[in-house]
Design a protein around this motif. Structure first.
Motif, short mmCIF file in Angstrom:
data_model
loop_
_atom_site.label_atom_id
_atom_site.label_comp_id
_atom_site.label_asym_id
_atom_site.label_seq_id
_atom_site.Cartn_x
_atom_site.Cartn_y
_atom_site.Cartn_z
N GLU A 111 -7.95 8.91 -0.42
CA GLU A 111 -7.16 7.70 -0.83
C GLU A 111 -8.11 6.11 -0.33
O GLU A 111 -9.23 6.81 -0.43
CB GLU A 111 -6.73 7.81 0.69
CG GLU A 111 -5.35 8.65 0.50
CD GLU A 111 -4.44 9.35 2.41
OE1 GLU A 111 -5.07 8.36 3.16
OE2 GLU A 111 -3.28 9.62 2.07
N TYR A 112 -7.67 5.41 -0.50
CA TYR A 112 -8.47 4.24 -0.32
C TYR A 112 -8.72 4.03 0.97
O TYR A 112 -8.10 4.15 2.33
CB TYR A 112 -7.62 2.14 -0.34
CG TYR A 112 -7.02 2.50 -2.12
CD1 TYR A 112 -7.83 1.93 -3.09
CD2 TYR A 112 -6.19 3.09 -2.35
CE1 TYR A 112 -7.95 1.53 -4.43
CE2 TYR A 112 -6.06 2.76 -4.19
CZ TYR A 112 -6.66 2.33 -4.48
OH TYR A 112 -6.50 2.34 -6.20
N ILE B 228 -9.01 -1.54 2.25
CA ILE B 228 -8.37 -2.32 2.35
C ILE B 228 -8.23 -2.91 2.63
O ILE B 228 -8.02 -4.41 2.74
CB ILE B 228 -7.03 -1.38 3.18
CG1 ILE B 228 -6.91 0.02 2.23
CG2 ILE B 228 -6.06 -2.31 3.70
CD1 ILE B 228 -6.05 0.84 3.19
N GLU C 95 0.00 4.26 0.02
CA GLU C 95 -0.92 5.24 0.28
C GLU C 95 0.20 5.13 1.86
O GLU C 95 0.00 6.58 2.57
CB GLU C 95 -1.98 4.77 0.47
CG GLU C 95 -2.79 5.28 -0.43
CD GLU C 95 -3.90 5.49 -1.05
OE1 GLU C 95 -4.76 6.15 -1.75
OE2 GLU C 95 -5.08 5.08 0.26
N ASN C 96 0.41 4.09 2.22
CA ASN C 96 1.11 4.01 3.38
C ASN C 96 2.51 4.71 3.48
O ASN C 96 3.30 4.09 2.92
CB ASN C 96 1.15 2.55 3.95
CG ASN C 96 1.53 2.86 5.28
OD1 ASN C 96 2.94 3.19 5.84
ND2 ASN C 96 0.76 1.43 6.26
N ASN D 271 1.50 -1.30 0.09
CA ASN D 271 0.36 -0.05 -0.03
C ASN D 271 1.31 1.45 -0.08
O ASN D 271 1.51 1.73 0.99
CB ASN D 271 -0.48 0.20 1.33
CG ASN D 271 -1.69 1.44 1.72
OD1 ASN D 271 -1.42 1.97 0.04
ND2 ASN D 271 -2.34 1.51 2.47
N THR E 219 -0.90 2.41 -6.88
CA THR E 219 -0.70 2.39 -5.73
C THR E 219 -1.05 1.08 -4.07
O THR E 219 -0.43 1.27 -3.71
CB THR E 219 -2.09 3.33 -5.48
OG1 THR E 219 -1.91 4.80 -5.71
CG2 THR E 219 -2.55 4.28 -4.28
N ILE E 220 -1.90 0.50 -5.28
CA ILE E 220 -2.27 -0.93 -4.79
C ILE E 220 -1.58 -2.38 -5.34
O ILE E 220 -1.45 -2.06 -6.14
CB ILE E 220 -3.80 -1.04 -4.10
CG1 ILE E 220 -3.97 -0.05 -2.87
CG2 ILE E 220 -3.44 -2.27 -3.00
CD1 ILE E 220 -3.59 0.22 -2.05
#
Length: 263
Positions: A125-126, A131, A78-79, A76, A100-101
């Motif tokens: 964001e997700y 998730i 976004e992390n 992930n 992104t994932i």
């Protein structure tokens, strides 16, 4: 998505369904799915949108593949902490797919495929709920791809076996036909060759007209007999290859069919 893909046995259709379902549900800008090929040496593109992925593939020993295989967990980006912990070579690959994932598709500890998901069109964001659903999606996708690949392998094996059986049967049939046709042809060649030898050696000159006519008629009769024999083989083969005629039924009066003449 799970309900859609578990019943599909066409691997291309599985990939298309996964990508399109996630595209519509998550409103994605891009996505791509790769699957291990039949040789177990490459991961080839199965379906994609929003990325230039035509013809792309990863070798089994590729650093990115080995990284996913060893890690066997969702990436992930976004992390921020996770993104920063990734090796530079891995981040270059992910950037190439605008990912992104990243979902490694694992079945029984084997990396069956890879699913890249890009950003959402909304730039949001997700969510945590999404998730949390990804492990289930990855598991179902891996199972569907594995089933479809197994089905493809079985079908191709059946086709190959049928082709081999057909060739074996054809070889046996041709051997029999060759034998059945060669015999009469050899008979014809033998009797005509003998006549030519007798003619060359002027043995025929010693025969009376009646003896010569009798000999020629015997040769013609034998040639005709063997031609009919060879023709019969060809005709039987032709009849065998033809589609059987459809049976026609009609009504009859049973009492007339079984009527016996009066005594």
């Amino acid at each position: 998505l799970s309900q859609s893909i578990v019943t599909i046995l066409d691997i291309d259709k599985v990939g298309e369904t996964i990508v399109l379902s996630l595209r519509e549900t998550l409103r994605l800008n891009s996505a791509a799915i790769f699957v291990k090929d039949e040789s177990d040496q490459y991961y080839q593109i199965l379906n994609a949108f929003g990325v230039e992925a035509t013809g792309l593939k990863f070798e089994k020993e590729d650093l990115f593949i080995q990284f996913l295989f060893n890690k066997q967990e969702i990436l992930n980006l976004e992390n921020v902490e996770m993104e920063n912990s990734l090796p530079r070579e891995i981040r270059i690959v992910l950037k190439k797919f605008s990912a992104t994932i990243v979902l490694p598709l694992i079945f029984q500890k084997d990396l069956i495929g890879i699913l890249f998901l890009g950003q959402k069109k909304s730039d949001q964001e997700y969510s945590q709920e999404e998730i949390d659903a990804f492990p289930t999606i990855a598991s179902q996708a891996a199972l569907a791809l594995r089933n479809a690949r197994s089905h493809d392998t079985i079908i191709k094996s059946q086709i190959e076996y049928a082709q081999q059986s057909k060739l074996a049967a054809l070889g046996t049939m041709l051997a029999g036909i060759s034998h059945e046709i060669k015999n009469p042809l050899n008979n014809i060649a033998g009797v005509t060759s003998m006549f030519m030898i007798n003619y060359k050696n002027k043995i025929i000159d010693r025969m009376t007209k009646e003896e010569l006519i009798t000999l020629v008629m015997q040769i013609i009769s034998m040639v005709k007999e063997n031609i009919l024999r060879a023709t019969g083989v060809i005709e039987r083969l032709s009849m065998f290859a033809k589609k059987p005629k459809e049976l026609k039924t009609e009504k009859i009066k049973i009492e007339e069919a079984v009527k016996f003449p009066a005594r």
